[in-house]
Design a protein around this motif. Structure first.
Motif, PDB file in Angstrom:
ATOM      1  N   GLU A 176       0.865  -1.168   0.000  1.00 50.70           N
ATOM      2  CA  GLU A 176       0.000   0.000   0.000  1.00 50.70           C
ATOM      3  C   GLU A 176       0.910   1.229   0.000  1.00 50.70           C
ATOM      4  OE1 GLU A 176      -1.529  -3.433   1.391  1.00 50.70           O
ATOM      5  OE2 GLU A 176      -0.419  -2.228   2.855  1.00 50.70           O
ATOM      6  N   SER A 212      -3.570   4.345   0.996  1.00 48.88           N
ATOM      7  CA  SER A 212      -4.282   3.955  -0.223  1.00 48.88           C
ATOM      8  C   SER A 212      -5.346   2.907   0.065  1.00 48.88           C
ATOM      9  CB  SER A 212      -3.288   3.418  -1.262  1.00 48.88           C
ATOM     10  OG  SER A 212      -2.556   2.311  -0.746  1.00 48.88           O
ATOM     11  N   ASP A 213      -5.145   2.112   1.117  1.00 49.26           N
ATOM     12  CA  ASP A 213      -6.162   1.148   1.536  1.00 49.26           C
ATOM     13  C   ASP A 213      -7.159   1.871   2.436  1.00 49.26           C
ATOM     14  OD1 ASP A 213      -7.736  -0.850   2.548  1.00 49.26           O
ATOM     15  OD2 ASP A 213      -6.108  -2.031   3.414  1.00 49.26           O
TER      16      ASP A 213
END
Length: 317
Positions: A176, A212-213
């Motif tokens: 990520e 990003s997650d």
């Protein structure tokens, strides 16, 4: 004379075919190309990273395989209906300095529009696997969609404007990235000695670490307007990487050590007086010394008025 003619013919055969790919090799390269193409779906895009070398020339820009994977995933987030297919008749394969240069046309459909992208991959056969060295579009490409055919300048501008720190922050085995949303500075006063004094920010001087997650909670740090992120690795043996946030001030730098999974501090901020203790490396400030054990080193003001470096070992939960 007959032998000379025979040698001449052999030379033509040998040197004339040096860039050709034997049928078996071409078959394997084609299979790799089709397998790579099949991963261009919202679900399988997570697996694309394994098809690339660690660092790749991606549309002219040097990028890591983690960055490429996230760029591909981002396409499906922006264009949920995106589909990519190959025109088999367009595929050509040539030897290129011991590697394989594959040129092909991919048909991309999105938003009910289909466009053709003349493209190429340069791949290497290493340790029994094909890996991509270069990816891009050929000079024949005419598409203006810079999401699907980005330029080097666009990619570099994106990553310069929003530096990303990569790591396995949720422990799922995939990469990520994290970015910092910094506050907007309004004013910063200066002391008589030329140091930075009071700093004011629009809506408060709070920095936010975003991942990003979306399942990883954002982390807010107050009284922080200038910063730098570092990947600290798995410090507490929970299979996920910890994230470090350097809070940069005039004269001091403080390292906040977070468990990225839950956003909790693993230790109190580690402060370094950079005017006294200069040129320290990250490993000088924090180091894993055993299972769930870290040694931290920080600047401490002694009773005699002098700053000294002191270390201590912390057992993590």
């Amino acid at each position: 004379m007959k032998y000379i003619s025979l040698l001449f013919v052999l030379n033509i055969i040998l040197f004339g075919s040096c860039n050709e790919v034997n049928p078996k090799g071409e078959k394997e390269v084609r299979e790799f190309l089709h397998e790579w193409n099949s991963k261009h779906t919202p679900i399988k895009a997570e697996d694309l990273k394994q098809d690339y070398m660690d660092v790749v020339t991606y549309f002219g820009a040097e990028m890591t395989k983690e960055q490429i994977q996230l760029d591909k995933i981002g396409l499906f987030q922006k264009y949920p209906d995106l589909k990519q297919s190959l025109d088999d008749s367009s595929i050509t394969i040539e030897k290129e300095d011991g590697n394989y240069l594959i040129t092909f046309t991919k048909q991309i459909t999105y938003n009910e529009v289909t466009e053709a992208y003349p493209s190429f991959l340069s791949v290497i056969y290493k340790n029994g696997e094909f890996r991509i060295l270069r990816e891009g579009v050929t000079a024949a490409n005419t598409s203006k969609n810079t999401d699907l055919a980005p330029t080097k300048a666009i990619l570099e501008a994106i990553y310069k404007a929003n530096p990303r720190l990569y790591g396995d922050f949720n422990g799922d085995g995939s990469a990520e990235y994290a970015i910092v949303k910094s506050p907007i500075l309004v004013t910063a006063s200066t002391t008589p000695k030329g140091n930075v004094g009071e700093v004011k920010c629009k809506d408060g001087c709070t920095s936010i670490i975003k991942f990003s997650d979306p399942a990883i909670p954002s982390i807010s740090i107050s009284d922080a307007y200038k910063s730098n992120l570092v990947n600290l690795g798995d410090l507490n043996n929970d299979t996920s990487d910890e994230i470090g946030f350097w809070n940069l001030k005039d004269g001091t730098e403080s390292l906040y050590v977070y468990n990225a999974v839950n956003g909790k501090l693993l230790a109190s901020p580690i402060t370094i007086n950079i005017k006294v203790h200069k040129n320290l490396k990250l490993i000088d400030v924090i180091k894993k010394v055993g299972p769930k054990k870290i040694r931290i080193t920080e600047s401490v003001l002694e009773e005699d008025g002098n700053w000294k470096l002191k270390s201590r070992v912390i057992l993590l939960d």
